[in-house]
Each structure stands twice: as structure tokens, then as C-alpha cells.
Design a protein around this motif. Structure first.
Motif: not given
Length: 423
Positions: A294-297, A299-300, A302
Motif C-alpha cells: 500500500s502507498p502508506s506502507t 511511505r513508512r 521510505k
């Protein structure tokens, strides 16, 4: 002595503030076009595809744009030892890029194939691609051996270094010696194999361009890996040599650490200028992730990777306990091993990110166990530096302006008690 350190601090700070790395080659867009149209590296996300199309349009390559938009990948069949081998599907995974394979489409590639000294796993894969050939199961062990390392020196060094990390970290956390036994100049012979392991990676052939499909080693990443690993070992050696030494020696070690960090920043930028094919990429921000992440995963991951980069530099500057710079080198060297396992199909992209993240936590464990309050003070400092970097932008000059006061302050602090507290 105070005036001497003040002059050194001013010199290092001025060097950081005024150093302007050469502009990255905009030929950058001969780039991996990410040479997606030229190398057929898989474009797995809409962002990657948009960037690739934009890059190709700037080059004016209308045919490549049309090919990428249509996702049209022509068949590639090469002749090896008199047999036709359909490498169309494999082309996307080929470490040397699909362009190399396409060059031999319909031609005899036997000489070039054998000259490349492929591993047994690669030979088995080639046989499996032959029509009407019975593919033999490839053992996991055979995938780890290549003709590029006939003497197995790199693997022996790797196993030794992994064992050394385990022993030193265990001793540093659980024994009475917070340095894990890394004291005085006697620590240098123990650090030397780690440096040789990083340097010996030069012998392996890796693609110049990043493989967009999976986290695999490419030339820029390898050079950054070597530079920052050597930075850690030099700082660890300086810290070990200054233990129980005179005040002047410890002050000189602090200056040496500051100079080493500055040199590593410059060397990494030079490597990027010479080896990066796409100026819009970074070694961590554009790292591939597994399908379904997922994009949130993402992002975390990174965010944590970026934070750890700044924390690692501060850890090398602390120059108190030599065990900490050594721990900082663990994820740097382990990343290469994990990427190799991904390339050989022995580890998934998800497994890479999880194991790499776990290794990044090791320096924090050591810092919390032995660093105490000074270590806790570094954690918000790294966040502040990262925040400033993101606010100012990605231009390399801002990085040096941010680090200039930090390096100058470290030289001025010299043998301050707060750094001895890391012990």
C-alpha cells in the motif's frame, strides 16, 4: 589548542557551505528512460510509467513512447550452442538489461554467452528456456556460486563478517565492555576484512541501470554502499584508537571523523554524477517494493530509510564508542547480500525490505543499551536535519549547508564529556 580547533571548525564548515557538486548530467535522460523502452525493465507503477514517458518525450523518441504506451515487447530469440532460446519473458529480469539480449535476436550468441562466465544457475535457466528441453531443477545452493568469484574469497569474507557482527554486538550489549572488545589500534585488523568485503564487490558484474521490478544491485548503489561502509570503518578505527588516549588524540579523532564524513558526502555525490542514469531517482526513494504494498506502507519504509541515513551519519560523527559505527555498517553490507538473494530468486522483495529494516534497528538497540541520554538526544537531531533537508529541497548544495554547522560543531566540541558518555 582552542584556537586551533576553532580554525579547523571554520575550515570544515566553510568547505561544506561553499562546496558545490557539479551539476548532474542531464544526459541523465539518455537515462534509463528510464531506458524502459530500450531495456524493457518492467514499469510496475503508474508513477514509473509516467516518468518514463516524460523522459522519452524530452528525448524526442516518439517510437519509444509509442512502444511503451502500447506495452509492446517484441519477441527475443537468440541462438546458443545451436539451439533457439526464447528469452522474451526473461529479458525483463536480465541483470544486463534487455538491450543486450535484443542485440542478438535471431543471431548466434554462444560466444558472448560463454564469455560472460555465467553461474550454474544462469546456465540451468538458459537450458530451461530452450524449446522441448527438459528443465532440470536448480538447487538453491548452486545459485549462490558464480564464476566471477572462483576463489570464493568474497563469500568467505562475507561469512566471517556476519559472524564478527554477531560476536561484537553480543559482547557490546551483554558484557561489561561496551565496545565489544574494539579497543586501541588492535581493532584495525578486525575491521580490515569488512573493508575488503566491500571493496571485493567490484569484481562482480552488475547492471548500470536500476532494475525497476525488484530491489537488485546496480552500479550507483554499489558505489554508495562501498563509500558509506568505508566511512563507518574509518570512524570505528578512529574511535577505537582514541579510547583511553590523551585529550589531544581524542580531539584529533573527532576532527578525523568530521573529515571522513565530509569526504564520504563528496564521494557519494561524485559517484552519483558519474553513474546515475535518471536524475529524478534516488537510491532509497525510488526503491522497488513488492506487488500489493500500500502507498502508506511504502511511505513508512521510505521515511524510516531516510531517517536512518541521517542518524547513521550522526552516529559516525559521535566518535565515542567504536561499536556504534561498526553496527551502522551492518545494514549497509547486509543490503548487498539481500539484493543478491532477490536477484537469484531466493528472497522476495517483501523479505528484502523486512530484513533490511530489521538490520537498521540494530544500531538503535546498541545505542539505547550503551548510549543513554546522549543517544536519545541524537534521535530528534536526526529528525530535525531530515526535516530541514526536505523543506529546502533536493539540490545537493542544501545538503552541505545543513551539514556545515554540524561538522563545525563536532570539531569544536572535541573531547567533550557528552561523547565519552557513549561508553
Amino acid at each position: 589548542m582552542a584556537s586551533y580547533r576553532l580554525w579547523l571548525a571554520f575550515s570544515i564548515g566553510a568547505a561544506c557551505a561553499y562546496y558545490a557538486p557539479p551539476t548532474r548530467r542531464r544526459v541523465a535522460l539518455r537515462n534509463t528512460a528510464l531506458n524502459y523502452a530500450d531495456t524493457d525493465v518492467a514499469v510496475d507503477s503508474s508513477a514509473d510509467r509516467a516518468r518514463a514517458l516524460d523522459s522519452l518525450r524530452k528525448k524526442g523518441d516518439k517510437a519509444a513512447v509509442k512502444a511503451l504506451q502500447a506495452d509492446d515487447v517484441a519477441d527475443i530469440v537468440v541462438i546458443i550452442d545451436g539451439l533457439d532460446v526464447d528469452v522474451t519473458e526473461y529479458a525483463r529480469e536480465h541483470p544486463g538489461g534487455a538491450a543486450v539480449l535484443r542485440k542478438f535476436h535471431g543471431k548466434d550468441a554462444s560466444k558472448a554467452f560463454h564469455a560472460a562466465k555465467h553461474s550454474k544457475a544462469a546456465l540451468d535457466r538458459m537450458k530451461a528456456l530452450q524449446p522441448e528441453a527438459k528443465a532440470k531443477p536448480v538447487s538453491r545452493a548452486s545459485k549462490l556460486f558464480t564464476h566471477e568469484d572462483r576463489s570464493q574469497v568474497h563469500k568467505v569474507l562475507g561469512l566471517w563478517c556476519l559472524g564478527h557482527y554477531v560476536v561484537r554486538i553480543h559482547r557490546g550489549i551483554w558484557s561489561a565492555d561496551p565496545t565489544g572488545g574494539l579497543t586501541a589500534l588492535s581493532a584495525v585488523p578486525w575491521l580490515l576484512p569488512h573493508a575488503l568485503l566491500s571493496l571485493s564487490s567490484i569484481k562482480f558484474h552488475v547492471p548500470r541501470e536500476r532494475i525497476a521490478k525488484k530491489p537488485m544491485i546496480w552500479q550507483e548503489f554499489r558505489m554508495h554502499n562501498i563509500i558509506f561502509a568505508l566511512r563507518s570503518f574509518v570512524c570505528a578505527a578512529l574511535a577505537a584508537a582514541s579510547l583511553h588516549a590523551s585529550t589531544i588524540t581524542r580531539q584529533r579523532a573527532a576532527v578525523g571523523a568530521a573529515c571522513t564524513v565530509f569526504a564520504s558526502l563528496v564521494a557519494a555525490d561524485v559517484a552519483t554524477i558519474k553513474l546515475r542514469e535518471d536524475a529524478s531517482e534516488t537510491t532509497t526513494e525510488t526503491m522497488p517494493y513488492w506487488a500489493g504494498a500500500s502507498p502508506s506502507t511504502i511511505r513508512r519504509f521510505k521515511g524510516f530509510y531516510a531517517y536512518c541515513q541521517w542518524m547513521a551519519t550522526l552516529g559516525c560523527l559521535a566518535n565515542g564508542n567504536p561499536l556504534w559505527p561498526l553496527c551502522i555498517a551492518l545494514p549497509i553490507q547486509l543490503a548487498s547480500l539481500l539484493m543478491t538473494l532477490v536477484r537469484k530468486g531466493l528472497l522476495t522483495a517483501r523479505g528484502y525490505h523486512l530484513l533490511y529494516t530489521a538490520s537498521l534497528c540494530v544500531p538503535f538497540v546498541v545505542g539505547l543499551a550503551r548510549g543513554g541520554a546522549p543517544f536519545l538526544a541524537l534521535t530528534p537531531a536526526a529528525y530535525a536535519l531530515l526535516f530541514a533537508r526536505r523543506r529546502l529541497g533536493r539540490a545537493p548544495q542544501w545538503k552541505y549547508l545543513i551539514w556545515a554547522p554540524v561538522l563545525a560543531a563536532r570539531v569544536l566540541a572535541g573531547d567533550h564529556a557528552v561523547f565519552r558518555a557513549f561508553l
